[in-house]
Design an enzyme around this catalytic site. Structure first.
Site, mmCIF file in Angstrom:
data_model
loop_
_atom_site.group_PDB
_atom_site.id
_atom_site.type_symbol
_atom_site.label_atom_id
_atom_site.label_comp_id
_atom_site.label_asym_id
_atom_site.label_seq_id
_atom_site.Cartn_x
_atom_site.Cartn_y
_atom_site.Cartn_z
ATOM 1 N N GLU A 260 27.829 -31.411 71.418
ATOM 2 C CA GLU A 260 28.000 -30.146 72.155
ATOM 3 C C GLU A 260 29.449 -29.705 72.203
ATOM 4 O O GLU A 260 30.045 -29.614 73.279
ATOM 5 C CB GLU A 260 27.529 -30.340 73.606
ATOM 6 C CG GLU A 260 26.147 -30.882 73.759
ATOM 7 C CD GLU A 260 25.838 -31.261 75.217
ATOM 8 O OE1 GLU A 260 26.770 -31.531 75.977
ATOM 9 O OE2 GLU A 260 24.661 -31.255 75.572
ATOM 10 N N GLY A 262 32.688 -27.437 72.407
ATOM 11 C CA GLY A 262 33.054 -26.103 72.865
ATOM 12 C C GLY A 262 34.457 -25.813 72.354
ATOM 13 O O GLY A 262 34.680 -25.033 71.428
ATOM 14 N N CYS A 332 51.697 -12.223 91.327
ATOM 15 C CA CYS A 332 52.519 -12.692 92.447
ATOM 16 C C CYS A 332 52.268 -14.161 92.769
ATOM 17 O O CYS A 332 51.804 -14.504 93.864
ATOM 18 C CB CYS A 332 52.210 -11.847 93.678
ATOM 19 S SG CYS A 332 52.197 -10.110 93.291
HETATM 20 C C1 LIG Z 1 32.075 -28.635 79.047
HETATM 21 C C2 LIG Z 1 30.975 -29.381 78.396
HETATM 22 C C3 LIG Z 1 30.912 -29.492 77.001
HETATM 23 C C4 LIG Z 1 31.979 -28.941 76.096
HETATM 24 O O1 LIG Z 1 33.199 -29.585 76.234
HETATM 25 P P1 LIG Z 1 34.357 -29.301 75.167
HETATM 26 O O2 LIG Z 1 35.452 -30.173 75.606
HETATM 27 O O3 LIG Z 1 34.705 -27.869 75.232
HETATM 28 O O4 LIG Z 1 33.828 -29.694 73.828
HETATM 29 C C5 LIG Z 1 29.824 -30.134 76.445
HETATM 30 N N1 LIG Z 1 28.844 -30.653 77.222
HETATM 31 C C6 LIG Z 1 28.875 -30.579 78.572
HETATM 32 C C7 LIG Z 1 27.769 -31.153 79.358
HETATM 33 C C8 LIG Z 1 29.934 -29.942 79.196
HETATM 34 O O5 LIG Z 1 29.977 -29.888 80.528
#
Ligand SMILES: *Cc1c(COP(=O)(O)O)cnc(C)c1O
Length: 411
Positions: A260, A262, A332
């Site tokens: 997963e 991101g 600010c």
């Molecule tokens: C935030 C998150 C991700 C992604 O994390 P990255 O560091 O952006 O790859 C994947 N799985 C879960 C459950 C998350 O909370």
């Protein structure tokens, strides 16, 4: 990027988020390629950058979506992610979110407590459905990253301990309304070392082996996200080494591997372009004041992290000497900065600065603080620019206030 920033800024104004979609595609393909020969799903963590165009771009290449709210599930569906590639995670799901996720028949709900499992079972019963679930295990591993983005230690709020997970799987297996098909862990973000991943994967794989032995058939093995990227001079994990460590630890298990990412997909493909407003000196210290602020990109203020900042040089100024400056926004708060002691050439009103590695946790963490509209977002693909989110106007910002009847004023 070969694109001319001055032209883009004339067209879209600043502050401006730019995403190089070709880079995103390259990264997706590299990671997916690393899992070749194994059943795998790259489930993009929508929270990193949830623009519909970004999610659609990844969906078109085959990505799934890892979502942490029903809003993100809706976004994923709206962007064309196949429902059987959508996972719904998060420590605190509301009843209405669980209900909708079950009705939408997504791949699975990722559960983070026994109490949540009972809620899901109850709601599934009311709907007359069987809920496909995975359980987020907390393997108690130190990911060696920033404490705010570390999630895999018992002191963090995420997931459940191994023993509780096992008890939950046994309960779920017996339940008419729960179907435990997956297992999940996510030890943290911006991971740059393989050992914690290897260790966590090993611990969770052993749990799966013990579940298989009691006839609990785990089909999806989700290693979470967290692959780190280069902001400054970090050594990062190569996708192939990452995949190889996971293959090794899960040897003999007949599972679909899910990851997963991101940040890995978006961070380095994104830029925040901002205009210089003024330069000033306070007690000899040089400040460059720009038109972007912490409401646009909060990472430096929140995590005190480094983002590379570059001046878009005009040729006649190439020779001028750079000196250190703090790059700050107009908000600010003293915490409103993008970089400290950054070497920059002398800058004039309207010169452009580019803040690098801003594609993940940039726009999605933005706010309206100081009644500043959110920036516009533009995608670059094969040399062409596409608006993917318009700049937020003042009217956009107050619309929901005007939408109330404001009867308090009549008292
Ligand atoms: C935030 C998150 C991700 C992604 O994390 P990255 O560091 O952006 O790859 C994947 N799985 C879960 C459950 C998350 O909370």
């Amino acid at each position: 990027m070969t694109i001319d920033l001055n032209t883009l800024v004339q067209k879209y104004d600043t502050p401006l988020y730019l995403y190089n979609f070709d880079d995103v595609a390259k990264r997706y393909r590299e990671l997916k390629g690393a899992f070749e020969g194994h059943k795998s799903l790259i489930s993009y963590a929508v929270k990193a950058n949830s623009n519909l165009a970004v999610v659609r771009h990844l969906a078109q290449m085959g990505a799934g979506a890892d979502c942490v709210s029903i809003g993100e599930v809706r976004r994923a569906l709206a962007a064309g992610v196949e429902r059987y590639k959508i996972i719904f995670s998060g420590v605190g799901k509301r009843d209405d979110e669980i209900k909708e996720a079950l009705e939408k028949e997504i791949l699975m709900l990722n559960l983070e407590s026994e109490a949540e499992m009972k809620r899901v079972e109850q709601i599934a019963r009311e709907l007359g459905k069987e809920a496909r679930i995975s359980i987020r295990v907390n393997p108690n591993i130190d990911p060696k990253t920033h404490p705010y983005i570390s999630t895999g230690l018992h002191e963090n709020k995420f997931g459940v301990e191994i023993n509780i997970a096992k008890r939950m799987y046994i309960y779920a297996k017996k339940s008419e309304y729960l179907n435990p098909i997956g297992i999940h862990f996510h030890i943290g973000s911006q991971l740059t070392e393989l050992d914690p991943i290897k260790e966590a994967t090993g611990i969770v794989a052993d749990l799966v082996r013990s579940l298989v032995a009691i006839d609990i058939d785990i089909k999806f093995f989700d290693v979470g996200g967290g692959l780190g990227v280069v902001y400054k001079d970090e050594t990062t994990i190569h996708p192939q080494s990452y995949a190889d460590v996971i293959f090794e630890a899960t040897k003999g298990l007949d599972v679909t591997l899910i990851c997963e990412p991101g940040r890995y997909m978006l961070a380095n493909a994104g830029y925040l372009v901002t205009r210089v407003l003024y330069e000033k000196k306070n007690a000899g210290k040089r400040f460059v004041i720009v038109d972007a602020a912490m409401n646009d990109l909060i990472r430096p203020s929140l995590y005190d992290v480094y983002h590379k900042i570059e001046a878009v040089k005009k040729s006649e100024e190439n020779s001028k000497e750079s000196t250190p400056a703090d790059v700050v926004g107009p908000i600010c708060e003293s915490g409103d900065f993008f970089g400290k002691n950054i070497d920059l050439p002398p800058l004039m009103h309207d010169d452009l600065l580019v803040i690098h590695s801003a594609g993940a946790y940039g726009f999605t963490m933005s706010s309206n603080y100081n009644t500043r509209g959110r920036a516009a977002e533009v995608a670059i693909s094969e040399g062409e620019d596409y608006c993917i989110r318009k700049r937020e106007s003042f009217e956009d910002q107050i619309a929901l206030e005007l939408a109330c009847d404001n009867s308090w004023q009549k008292k």
